[in-house]
Design a protein around this motif. Structure first.
Motif, PDB file in Angstrom:
ATOM      1  N   ASP A 299      44.055  25.912  43.344  1.00  0.00           N
ATOM      2  CA  ASP A 299      43.323  26.241  42.113  1.00  0.00           C
ATOM      3  C   ASP A 299      41.911  25.651  42.242  1.00  0.00           C
ATOM      4  OD1 ASP A 299      42.413  26.619  39.535  1.00  0.00           O
ATOM      5  OD2 ASP A 299      43.915  25.336  38.581  1.00  0.00           O
ATOM      6  N   GLY A 300      40.953  26.523  42.526  1.00  0.00           N
ATOM      7  CA  GLY A 300      39.609  26.074  42.884  1.00  0.00           C
ATOM      8  C   GLY A 300      38.763  25.575  41.719  1.00  0.00           C
TER       9      GLY A 300
ATOM     10  N   LYS B  68      40.683  31.353  36.769  1.00  0.00           N
ATOM     11  CA  LYS B  68      41.271  30.852  38.025  1.00  0.00           C
ATOM     12  C   LYS B  68      42.580  30.098  37.758  1.00  0.00           C
ATOM     13  CE  LYS B  68      37.588  28.440  39.085  1.00  0.00           C
ATOM     14  NZ  LYS B  68      36.696  29.010  38.049  1.00  0.00           N
ATOM     15  N   SER B  69      42.483  29.086  36.903  1.00  0.00           N
ATOM     16  CA  SER B  69      43.658  28.242  36.665  1.00  0.00           C
ATOM     17  C   SER B  69      44.777  29.056  36.016  1.00  0.00           C
ATOM     18  CB  SER B  69      43.281  27.058  35.778  1.00  0.00           C
ATOM     19  OG  SER B  69      42.277  26.286  36.421  1.00  0.00           O
TER      20      SER B  69
ATOM     21  N   ASP C  65      40.091  21.072  40.880  1.00  0.00           N
ATOM     22  CA  ASP C  65      39.042  20.869  39.883  1.00  0.00           C
ATOM     23  C   ASP C  65      39.187  19.455  39.346  1.00  0.00           C
ATOM     24  OD1 ASP C  65      37.082  21.133  38.048  1.00  0.00           O
ATOM     25  OD2 ASP C  65      37.940  22.857  37.013  1.00  0.00           O
TER      26      ASP C  65
HETATM   27 MG   LIG Z   1      40.207  26.002  36.363  1.00  0.00          MG
END
Ligand SMILES: [Mg+2]
Ligand SMILES: Nc1ncnc2c1ncn2[C@@H]1O[C@H](COP(=O)(O)OP(=O)(O)OP(=O)(O)O)[C@@H](O)[C@H]1O
Length: 213
Positions: free
Chosen positions: A86-87, A16-17, A40
């Motif tokens: 960014d989850g 994700k990131s 996060d």
């Molecule tokens: Mg991440």
């Protein structure tokens, strides 16, 4: 209008990131005013990445800020051209809030069934919550070098009713090192790896620009 892109997954460590930074970097390089909203809060890895980027003086600079909630991130969004959300992993509620707010929801996934199944289940949950299917896009990440394995994963996702962006991101030491140095995937020196990252992010950019038309 600020463009909002969400990058979410149920599982941790699926990139994700990494994807959020890649998208942010490409828009920043094109002159957009970009922010990564790092949701996060317990890890803050994108915030750390930004610090490494600053220490190594990598241009363009990319703004990253930690937010405790999606609502707080949105409150600060309108001064930017684009905000990448960014989850955090393991938070269906937060993922859903991100998806609701986003113009495009990016779901990174690995190729194993252990990765694919939870990714598709999350997409189904989004659709159940009235997120439009054409707002959801999968990205095949941390792939190996077997083309048939990649295509099987693509077809698994297609059969479940979703699209994948063209191309895929291989698992590579060079990408890991780039990230450790505050770089995005498209800022690696190896031309083939740079191209693969660029192909994936171009697919996302194309989807977003189609929406604007
Ligand atoms: Mg991440
Ligand atoms: N294609 C790749 N090749 C090599 N390493 C990678 C690749 N993609 C991600 N990584 C590394 O794997 C780790 C996890 O990636 P990343 O932080 O992007 O995942 P995440 O989904 O944001 O994780 P989390 O759920 O913990 O937030 C990082 O150390 C990252 O550098």
């Amino acid at each position: 209008m600020t463009v909002l892109v969400g990058v979410i997954s149920q599982k941790g460590g699926v990139s994700k990131s990494t994807l959020a930074r890649l998208i942010a970097r490409e828009y920043a390089a094109a002159g957009w005013d970009v922010k990564i909203a790092d949701l996060d809060i317990s890890q803050g890895t994108s915030t750390d990445w930004k610090q490494r980027r600053e220490v190594n003086n990598i241009q363009p600079q990319i703004a990253v800020e930690q937010f405790r909630t999606v609502a707080q991130a949105l409150k600060h969004a309108d001064v930017y051209d684009i905000v990448i959300l960014d989850g955090a992993p393991h938070s269906t509620q937060s993922s859903l809030e991100i998806a609701r707010a986003s113009d495009l929801v990016v779901l990174p996934t690995g190729l194993s069934l252990d990765d694919l199944k939870p990714s598709v289940l999350l997409a189904h949950e989004l659709v159940n919550a009235k997120i439009a299917t054409d707002k959801i896009i999968f990205v095949l990440c941390r792939v190996g070098d077997r083309e048939n394995e990649i295509e099987e994963a693509r077809s698994y996702i297609r059969k479940a009713g979703y699209d994948t962006v063209a191309g895929s991101i291989p698992e590579k030491t060079a990408y890991r090192q780039a990230s450790d140095n505050g770089r995005a995937l498209s800022e690696v020196t190896f031309p083939t790896l740079k191209q693969r990252a660029e192909q994936v992010v171009q697919g996302i950019i194309d989807l977003l620009s189609e929406q604007e038309e």
